[in-house]
Design a protein around this motif. Structure first.
Motif, mmCIF file in Angstrom:
data_model
loop_
_atom_site.group_PDB
_atom_site.id
_atom_site.type_symbol
_atom_site.label_atom_id
_atom_site.label_comp_id
_atom_site.label_asym_id
_atom_site.label_seq_id
_atom_site.Cartn_x
_atom_site.Cartn_y
_atom_site.Cartn_z
ATOM 1 N N TYR A 46 0.804 -1.226 0.000
ATOM 2 C CA TYR A 46 0.000 0.000 0.000
ATOM 3 C C TYR A 46 0.840 1.281 0.000
ATOM 4 N N PRO A 47 1.877 1.413 0.826
ATOM 5 C CA PRO A 47 2.619 2.688 0.837
ATOM 6 C C PRO A 47 3.223 3.061 -0.524
ATOM 7 N N GLN A 48 3.737 2.092 -1.267
ATOM 8 C CA GLN A 48 4.307 2.384 -2.583
ATOM 9 C C GLN A 48 3.226 2.796 -3.576
ATOM 10 N N PRO A 55 -3.225 13.023 -8.070
ATOM 11 C CA PRO A 55 -4.395 13.579 -7.377
ATOM 12 C C PRO A 55 -5.739 13.052 -7.895
ATOM 13 N N ASN A 56 -5.782 12.577 -9.134
ATOM 14 C CA ASN A 56 -7.042 12.084 -9.700
ATOM 15 C C ASN A 56 -7.170 10.564 -9.628
ATOM 16 N N ASP A 57 -6.274 9.897 -8.936
ATOM 17 C CA ASP A 57 -6.295 8.443 -8.809
ATOM 18 C C ASP A 57 -6.716 8.019 -7.416
ATOM 19 N N LEU A 58 -7.203 6.807 -7.340
ATOM 20 C CA LEU A 58 -7.444 6.145 -6.069
ATOM 21 C C LEU A 58 -6.534 4.927 -6.006
ATOM 22 N N VAL A 59 -6.269 4.448 -4.816
ATOM 23 C CA VAL A 59 -5.515 3.206 -4.647
ATOM 24 C C VAL A 59 -6.534 2.113 -4.342
ATOM 25 N N TRP A 60 -6.436 1.003 -5.069
ATOM 26 C CA TRP A 60 -7.370 -0.109 -4.909
ATOM 27 C C TRP A 60 -6.652 -1.290 -4.277
ATOM 28 N N GLY A 76 -8.842 3.653 1.994
ATOM 29 C CA GLY A 76 -9.094 4.973 2.548
ATOM 30 C C GLY A 76 -8.147 5.248 3.697
ATOM 31 N N PRO A 77 -8.442 6.265 4.487
ATOM 32 C CA PRO A 77 -7.544 6.635 5.587
ATOM 33 C C PRO A 77 -7.357 5.529 6.621
ATOM 34 N N ARG A 78 -8.354 4.663 6.766
ATOM 35 C CA ARG A 78 -8.253 3.601 7.770
ATOM 36 C C ARG A 78 -7.689 2.299 7.206
ATOM 37 N N HIS A 79 -7.291 2.281 5.938
ATOM 38 C CA HIS A 79 -6.729 1.062 5.338
ATOM 39 C C HIS A 79 -5.379 0.767 5.992
ATOM 40 N N PRO A 80 -5.162 -0.462 6.459
ATOM 41 C CA PRO A 80 -3.898 -0.760 7.155
ATOM 42 C C PRO A 80 -2.698 -0.674 6.206
ATOM 43 N N PRO A 81 -1.639 0.031 6.599
ATOM 44 C CA PRO A 81 -0.477 0.172 5.724
ATOM 45 C C PRO A 81 0.264 -1.138 5.492
ATOM 46 N N ASP A 82 0.062 -2.126 6.364
ATOM 47 C CA ASP A 82 0.733 -3.420 6.205
ATOM 48 C C ASP A 82 -0.191 -4.497 5.627
ATOM 49 N N CYS A 83 -1.240 -4.078 4.936
ATOM 50 C CA CYS A 83 -2.187 -5.008 4.306
ATOM 51 C C CYS A 83 -1.422 -5.930 3.346
ATOM 52 N N PRO A 84 -1.645 -7.254 3.391
ATOM 53 C CA PRO A 84 -0.863 -8.189 2.575
ATOM 54 C C PRO A 84 -1.286 -8.288 1.111
ATOM 55 N N HIS A 85 -2.371 -7.653 0.714
ATOM 56 C CA HIS A 85 -2.863 -7.772 -0.656
ATOM 57 C C HIS A 85 -2.138 -6.825 -1.606
ATOM 58 N N GLN A 86 -2.360 -7.039 -2.911
ATOM 59 C CA GLN A 86 -1.803 -6.129 -3.912
ATOM 60 C C GLN A 86 -2.561 -4.809 -3.878
ATOM 61 N N HIS A 87 -1.852 -3.701 -4.133
ATOM 62 C CA HIS A 87 -2.461 -2.374 -4.165
ATOM 63 C C HIS A 87 -2.140 -1.730 -5.496
ATOM 64 N N LEU A 88 -3.181 -1.331 -6.211
ATOM 65 C CA LEU A 88 -3.044 -0.880 -7.590
ATOM 66 C C LEU A 88 -3.632 0.507 -7.767
#
Length: 101
Positions: A46-48, A55-60, A76-88
């Motif tokens: 998620y952090p990367q 500014p016009n993108d979201l992270v999924w 969103g703001p409460r999404h854990p930064p160490d979530c093990p899934h892929q973030h796109l």
């Protein structure tokens, strides 16, 4: 009878050829998200992804669960930064489109 796909349309970008996943995300305020689909074993934290977004993108968040179709999830703001899934982020084609004429 052909199998039915659920959870989104798998396709390729017509210009660059990258595999894409496009689907409606959300149930109340749904929007169509189109992301570049990476190999299942590629680690995309998620952090990367948050640093790469514009500014016009979201992270999924894309969990790859056994026996389930691919489903993008909101982050969103409460999404854990160490979530093990892929973030796109949204697919941005780097190839200039070609014209037929």
């Amino acid at each position: 009878m052909a199998g039915r796909t659920r959870g989104g349309a798998d396709s390729r970008c017509p210009a660059c050829g990258h595999p894409l996943l496009s689907q409606l995300v959300g149930s109340v305020a749904a929007i169509t998200a189109t992301v570049t689909l990476h190999p299942a074993d590629e680690h995309l934290p998620y952090p990367q992804a948050a640093a790469r977004r514009t500014p016009n993108d979201l992270v999924w968040c894309l969990p790859r669960l056994p026996h389930r179709p691919l489903r993008l999830r909101w982050t969103g703001p409460r999404h854990p930064p160490d979530c093990p899934h892929q973030h796109l982020t949204t697919h941005h084609c780097t190839t200039e489109p070609t014209t037929l004429f």
